[in-house]
Design a protein around this motif. Structure first.
Motif, PDB file in Angstrom:
ATOM      1  N   LEU A  30       1.124  -0.760   0.134  1.00  0.00           N
ATOM      2  CA  LEU A  30       0.096  -0.101  -0.258  1.00  0.00           C
ATOM      3  C   LEU A  30       1.035   1.459   0.079  1.00  0.00           C
ATOM      4  N   SER A  31       0.783   2.351  -0.532  1.00  0.00           N
ATOM      5  CA  SER A  31       1.249   3.195  -0.814  1.00  0.00           C
ATOM      6  C   SER A  31       0.496   4.523  -1.240  1.00  0.00           C
ATOM      7  N   TYR A  68       3.268   7.791   2.145  1.00  0.00           N
ATOM      8  CA  TYR A  68       3.953   6.747   2.551  1.00  0.00           C
ATOM      9  C   TYR A  68       3.745   5.687   2.298  1.00  0.00           C
ATOM     10  N   ARG A  69       4.322   4.475   3.162  1.00  0.00           N
ATOM     11  CA  ARG A  69       4.587   3.350   2.047  1.00  0.00           C
ATOM     12  C   ARG A  69       4.489   1.594   2.745  1.00  0.00           C
ATOM     13  N   MET A  70       3.321   1.231   2.483  1.00  0.00           N
ATOM     14  CA  MET A  70       3.589   0.212   3.515  1.00  0.00           C
ATOM     15  C   MET A  70       4.060  -1.129   2.681  1.00  0.00           C
ATOM     16  N   ALA A  94      -9.073  -0.826   1.340  1.00  0.00           N
ATOM     17  CA  ALA A  94      -7.935  -1.180  -0.191  1.00  0.00           C
ATOM     18  C   ALA A  94      -7.941  -2.198  -0.002  1.00  0.00           C
ATOM     19  N   GLN A  95      -7.866  -2.695  -0.938  1.00  0.00           N
ATOM     20  CA  GLN A  95      -7.389  -4.105  -1.485  1.00  0.00           C
ATOM     21  C   GLN A  95      -5.696  -4.435  -2.268  1.00  0.00           C
TER      22      GLN A  95
END
Length: 99
Positions: A30-31, A68-70, A94-95
């Motif tokens: 996710l970002s 952000y970034r995960m 979110a998918q």
């Protein structure tokens, strides 16, 4: 001709390098960029992603540009919550798919 030890080492390296792409394809990410309604960047926002595919929520904070970034998240549906002191907390679905 390769000795037995050298041959075993070569085989191990071949298996390791062959497995790396498979491991990389088991997760997604996710970002994004967090901005206010007026378009201004929001650094310092706490971003929390929760899902039934994670044992505990993943948390990060936006950088100076609001990014952000995960990385390395298992595929699934996530509830992503954005929190900043003095601002309204916002949650979105979110998918995450395989990378």
């Amino acid at each position: 001709m390769l000795s037995g030890r050298a041959l075993r080492a070569l085989l191990v390296l071949m298996f390791v390098f062959a497995a790396l792409p498979a491991l990389a394809q088991q997760t997604g990410a996710l970002s994004g960029k967090v901005v206010a309604t007026d378009g201004s960047l929001l650094p310092g926002v706490t971003v929390e992603a929760q899902s039934n595919v994670l044992p505990t929520p993943r948390v990060t904070v936006t950088d100076g540009a609001g990014n952000y970034r995960m990385p390395a998240l298992p595929p699934g549906t996530y509830t992503v919550t954005f929190t900043l002191s003095g601002m309204t907390t916002v949650s979105r679905q979110a998918q995450v798919n395989l990378a």
